[in-house]
Design an enzyme around this catalytic site. Structure first.
Site, PDB file in Angstrom:
ATOM      1  N   LYS A 247     -16.071   3.072  -6.716  1.00 48.69           N
ATOM      2  CA  LYS A 247     -14.675   3.509  -6.296  1.00 48.69           C
ATOM      3  C   LYS A 247     -13.790   2.531  -7.340  1.00 48.69           C
ATOM      4  O   LYS A 247     -13.804   0.982  -7.266  1.00 48.69           O
ATOM      5  CB  LYS A 247     -14.153   3.478  -5.184  1.00 48.69           C
ATOM      6  CG  LYS A 247     -12.635   3.183  -4.754  1.00 48.69           C
ATOM      7  CD  LYS A 247     -12.334   3.258  -3.242  1.00 48.69           C
ATOM      8  CE  LYS A 247     -10.749   2.925  -2.950  1.00 48.69           C
ATOM      9  NZ  LYS A 247     -10.427   2.807  -1.710  1.00 48.69           N
ATOM     10  N   ASP A 252      -4.074  -0.071  -4.874  1.00 52.00           N
ATOM     11  CA  ASP A 252      -3.993   1.105  -3.864  1.00 52.00           C
ATOM     12  C   ASP A 252      -2.800   0.595  -3.094  1.00 52.00           C
ATOM     13  O   ASP A 252      -2.625  -0.038  -2.256  1.00 52.00           O
ATOM     14  CB  ASP A 252      -5.310   1.174  -2.967  1.00 52.00           C
ATOM     15  CG  ASP A 252      -5.003   2.141  -1.679  1.00 52.00           C
ATOM     16  OD1 ASP A 252      -4.240   2.938  -1.868  1.00 52.00           O
ATOM     17  OD2 ASP A 252      -5.754   2.053  -0.976  1.00 52.00           O
ATOM     18  N   LYS A 259       1.223   1.527   2.604  1.00 52.21           N
ATOM     19  CA  LYS A 259       0.726   0.557   3.225  1.00 52.21           C
ATOM     20  C   LYS A 259       2.114  -0.469   3.498  1.00 52.21           C
ATOM     21  O   LYS A 259       2.939  -0.436   2.607  1.00 52.21           O
ATOM     22  CB  LYS A 259      -0.352  -0.308   2.251  1.00 52.21           C
ATOM     23  CG  LYS A 259      -1.631   0.384   1.959  1.00 52.21           C
ATOM     24  CD  LYS A 259      -2.340  -0.467   1.288  1.00 52.21           C
ATOM     25  CE  LYS A 259      -3.866   0.158   1.200  1.00 52.21           C
ATOM     26  NZ  LYS A 259      -4.951   0.543   2.257  1.00 52.21           N
ATOM     27  N   ASP A 270      -9.062  -2.990  -4.998  1.00 53.75           N
ATOM     28  CA  ASP A 270      -9.569  -1.854  -4.359  1.00 53.75           C
ATOM     29  C   ASP A 270     -10.513  -1.005  -5.550  1.00 53.75           C
ATOM     30  O   ASP A 270     -11.070   0.031  -5.430  1.00 53.75           O
ATOM     31  CB  ASP A 270      -8.468  -0.944  -4.160  1.00 53.75           C
ATOM     32  CG  ASP A 270      -8.900  -0.024  -3.128  1.00 53.75           C
ATOM     33  OD1 ASP A 270      -9.826  -0.191  -2.396  1.00 53.75           O
ATOM     34  OD2 ASP A 270      -8.139   0.884  -2.756  1.00 53.75           O
ATOM     35  N   ASP A 329      -3.394   7.415   1.658  1.00 51.51           N
ATOM     36  CA  ASP A 329      -4.019   6.157   1.688  1.00 51.51           C
ATOM     37  C   ASP A 329      -5.709   6.366   1.766  1.00 51.51           C
ATOM     38  O   ASP A 329      -6.195   5.471   1.275  1.00 51.51           O
ATOM     39  CB  ASP A 329      -3.360   5.241   2.859  1.00 51.51           C
ATOM     40  CG  ASP A 329      -3.755   3.686   2.523  1.00 51.51           C
ATOM     41  OD1 ASP A 329      -4.266   3.539   1.423  1.00 51.51           O
ATOM     42  OD2 ASP A 329      -3.591   2.925   3.489  1.00 51.51           O
ATOM     43  N   GLU A 331      -7.503   7.712  -0.245  1.00 49.30           N
ATOM     44  CA  GLU A 331      -7.537   8.086  -1.479  1.00 49.30           C
ATOM     45  C   GLU A 331      -8.968   7.823  -2.382  1.00 49.30           C
ATOM     46  O   GLU A 331      -9.534   8.603  -3.200  1.00 49.30           O
ATOM     47  CB  GLU A 331      -6.670   7.568  -2.551  1.00 49.30           C
ATOM     48  CG  GLU A 331      -7.107   6.129  -3.108  1.00 49.30           C
ATOM     49  CD  GLU A 331      -7.242   4.890  -2.013  1.00 49.30           C
ATOM     50  OE1 GLU A 331      -6.845   5.117  -0.834  1.00 49.30           O
ATOM     51  OE2 GLU A 331      -7.728   3.937  -2.526  1.00 49.30           O
ATOM     52  N   ARG A 333     -12.089   8.241  -0.862  1.00 50.10           N
ATOM     53  CA  ARG A 333     -13.149   9.255  -0.818  1.00 50.10           C
ATOM     54  C   ARG A 333     -12.630  10.381  -1.672  1.00 50.10           C
ATOM     55  O   ARG A 333     -13.729  11.182  -2.001  1.00 50.10           O
ATOM     56  CB  ARG A 333     -13.101   9.595   0.726  1.00 50.10           C
ATOM     57  CG  ARG A 333     -11.889  10.184   1.255  1.00 50.10           C
ATOM     58  CD  ARG A 333     -11.808  10.130   2.650  1.00 50.10           C
ATOM     59  NE  ARG A 333     -11.394   8.690   3.052  1.00 50.10           N
ATOM     60  CZ  ARG A 333     -11.427   8.538   4.374  1.00 50.10           C
ATOM     61  NH1 ARG A 333     -11.637   9.223   5.554  1.00 50.10           N
ATOM     62  NH2 ARG A 333     -11.247   7.211   4.592  1.00 50.10           N
TER      63      ARG A 333
HETATM   64  N1  BES Z   1      -8.569   0.552  -0.082  1.00 52.19           N
HETATM   65  C1  BES Z   1      -8.395   0.886   1.471  1.00 52.19           C
HETATM   66  C2  BES Z   1      -9.490   0.231   2.220  1.00 52.19           C
HETATM   67  C3  BES Z   1      -9.457  -1.387   2.314  1.00 52.19           C
HETATM   68  C4  BES Z   1      -8.547  -1.962   3.461  1.00 52.19           C
HETATM   69  C5  BES Z   1      -9.821  -2.124   1.385  1.00 52.19           C
HETATM   70  C6  BES Z   1      -8.611  -3.221   3.354  1.00 52.19           C
HETATM   71  C7  BES Z   1      -9.988  -3.510   1.427  1.00 52.19           C
HETATM   72  C8  BES Z   1      -9.426  -4.078   2.444  1.00 52.19           C
HETATM   73  C9  BES Z   1      -8.561   2.409   1.576  1.00 52.19           C
HETATM   74  O1  BES Z   1      -7.984   3.035   0.479  1.00 52.19           O
HETATM   75  C10 BES Z   1      -7.670   2.677   2.616  1.00 52.19           C
HETATM   76  O2  BES Z   1      -6.423   2.399   2.712  1.00 52.19           O
HETATM   77  N2  BES Z   1      -8.343   3.081   3.921  1.00 52.19           N
HETATM   78  C11 BES Z   1      -7.781   3.635   5.046  1.00 52.19           C
HETATM   79  C12 BES Z   1      -8.094   4.799   5.395  1.00 52.19           C
HETATM   80  C13 BES Z   1      -7.408   5.546   6.399  1.00 52.19           C
HETATM   81  C14 BES Z   1      -6.034   6.078   5.781  1.00 52.19           C
HETATM   82  C15 BES Z   1      -8.080   6.520   7.015  1.00 52.19           C
HETATM   83  C16 BES Z   1      -7.746   2.441   6.171  1.00 52.19           C
HETATM   84  O3  BES Z   1      -8.636   1.942   6.103  1.00 52.19           O
HETATM   85  O4  BES Z   1      -6.736   2.260   6.793  1.00 52.19           O
HETATM   86 ZN    ZN Z   2      -8.316   2.466  -1.272  1.00 45.13          ZN
HETATM   87 ZN    ZN Z   3      -6.065   3.671   0.414  1.00 44.80          ZN
END
Ligand code: BES
Ligand code: ZN
Ligand code: ZN
Length: 480
Positions: A247, A252, A259, A270, A329, A331, A333
């Site tokens: 990824k 992000d 966020k 990210d 968010d 994204e 996947r």
């Molecule tokens: N890039 C984030 C995950 C992340 C969180 C990486 C903290 C490093 C530190 C990912 O894209 C994300 O935002 N995931 C969401 C998924 C949710 C919306 C289902 C999350 O983890 O809250």
């Molecule tokens: Zn992300």
């Molecule tokens: Zn995200």
């Protein structure tokens, strides 16, 4: 920088590094440097044999100026993990004390210590590059003499592993105004040329032609075009490759599912999965194992604009599956979906995806354990074996149908990208699994492990380059 020699206690070095255990008989040659007083010095506590404790003493005789003792503790404290960490500690001490001519009495530690030393030295002395305007003073590399029957390959392998980790660390640390999809692709091309790898950078138009609607949706709000980066390492003739998919979200924001202001800081990292892939390829280029490996990176940022994708959008991935976007968010996947589908065109024997995918993995496993999903127990076992050797901890999460069912639940599309909060690390992986099919697969969620809040023996705080060594090790010992 590295030399090999046989141990001779009367030779002249600025410092000799010696492991010393509580139960050890004292080597006569070593004892002679202290006029036969090593035992007394241990008893008086002036030399510590406690695990990982470092004592530096000037010698009383001989040509070598001082001995750096590393406490080995009891016999069962001498594990691969400990020895590597001790060497990291030694490396950091060499740096802070400015030692320039160091010999390491490898046999006082353990077999195979040369490789561990060079790996630890590379990792532990690494500093993240900064953008401070005052130039840094260049420090001269020390001369390190590895004492014993050392194989040059062991030295080189350790260095290669450490260098791969440091490539990943440097890339992850870079801010998103400097490391964009474009510059990440430039870096990959430079790396490929340096190691004579085949490479391919797919531009936005080609991605449109291939129908990569999932990755392109994430890029929709950006002014910077996406890149699909493909590297090919060939170490074997006729053999299906292992595909490693990263990824590469260079920043992000969360998109319209934005966020919070505290959660957005640090999202330059990210692209940690992409960094792992590039770090791995650095190691592969230096170690040249007899395997074939394909690296695929989906690179884009996740931004907001009038063009950006939105919750409720329905998009179509490269494999024809439709996706209801419930959360912009989630994204990563989406990026992985098309990157995995593309990787499958190489008919790989296994697919390993690496991603900072979910905050959920942090909640579940904390900051020292990488969360995994798999559809193949044998493949998982080889990851576990490698991870035990590198001490990068992994843990398998359940890939049950109940999770898959929820990923497939949508009134308007084949899949949805965010089935909810409870178990969301698994949903992230299960979503990617929908694009993998029957190919043996490992999903590595490194959101908790790709950065650390404090320095440790093997490096500074910040990006860790996690999984570079484990994947390199896994590929090194791959069974056909
Ligand atoms: N890039 C984030 C995950 C992340 C969180 C990486 C903290 C490093 C530190 C990912 O894209 C994300 O935002 N995931 C969401 C998924 C949710 C919306 C289902 C999350 O983890 O809250
Ligand atoms: Zn992300
Ligand atoms: Zn995200």
């Amino acid at each position: 920088m590295y030399q090999i020699a046989q141990l001779n206690w009367t030779d002249s070095y600025e410092t000799i590094v010696v492991g010393i255990g509580a139960a050890d008989a004292i080597d006569e040659g070593l004892d002679a440097l202290f006029n036969g007083r090593v035992k007394t010095l241990i008893q008086s506590g002036d030399i510590s044999t406690k695990t990982g404790e470092v004592t530096v003493l000037p010698t009383f005789a001989g040509e070598t100026t001082r001995i750096l003792f590393v406490g080995l503790g009891q016999r069962n404290d001498i594990t691969t993990e400990n020895v590597r960490n001790w060497f990291g500690k030694v490396a950091k001490q060499m740096k802070t004390r400015g030692l320039k001519d160091v010999a390491v009495a490898l046999h006082t530690f353990t077999d195979g210590a040369a490789r561990m030393f060079t790996e630890a030295y590379e990792m532990a002395t690494y500093e993240h590059p900064t953008y401070k305007s005052a130039p840094k003073e260049a420090v001269e590399e020390p001369t390190i003499t590895l004492l014993g029957d050392v194989d040059q390959t062991d030295i080189d392998t350790g260095v290669a592993y450490g260098k791969g980790v440091n490539v990943a660390r440097t890339l992850t640390m870079m801010p998103a105004n400097i490391l964009t999809a474009e510059t990440l692709a430039d870096y990959a091309v430079e790396l490929a040329k340096r190691h004579d790898f085949k490479y391919r950078i797919l531009e936005k138009e080609e991605m449109e032609g291939l129908g990569m609607g999932a990755l392109l949706a994430v890029n929709q709000g950006s002014t910077i075009p996406p890149k699909l980066i493909v590297l090919e390492y060939r170490g074997a003739e006729e053999e299906a490759p292992i595909a490693v998919v990263g990824k590469g979200v260079t920043f992000d924001t969360g998109g319209y599912s934005i966020k919070p202001k505290d959660g957005i800081v640090g999202m330059k990292g990210d692209m940690g999965g992409a960094a792992t892939v590039l770090g791995l390829f650095e190691t592969l280029g230096l170690t040249r194992p007899k395997r074939n490996v394909i690296g695929v990176i989906g690179a884009t940022d996740n931004m907001i604009s009038g063009d950006a994708f939105k919750p409720d959008d329905v998009i179509t991935a490269m494999n024809g599956k439709t996706i209801e976007v419930l959360n912009t968010d989630a994204e990563g996947r989406l990026v992985l979906a098309d990157a995995v589908t593309f990787a499958k065109t190489y008919e790989p024997t296994a697919i390993i995806d690496v991603a900072t995918l979910t905050g959920g993995v942090l909640v579940a496993l904390g900051t020292d354990v990488t969360g995994c999903l798999t559809n193949d127990d044998t493949l998982y076992r080889s990851l576990e074996t490698a991870s035990r050797e590198t001490n990068e901890l992994v843990w398998q999460m359940p890939y049950f149908d109940v999770f898959i069912d929820k990923v497939r639940k949508s009134e308007v599309a084949d899949l949805n990208n965010s089935p909810g909060r409870f178990g969301h690390m698994i949903f992230g992986g299960a979503f990617v699994g929908e694009f993998v099919g029957d190919t043996p697969w490992l999903h590595l969620d490194i959101a908790g492990t790709s950065e650390r809040a404090a320095a440790n023996d093997l490096g500074p705080k910040g990006p860790t380059g996690v999984m570079v060594r484990t994947l390199a090790r896994m590929i090194e010992s791959w069974e056909r």
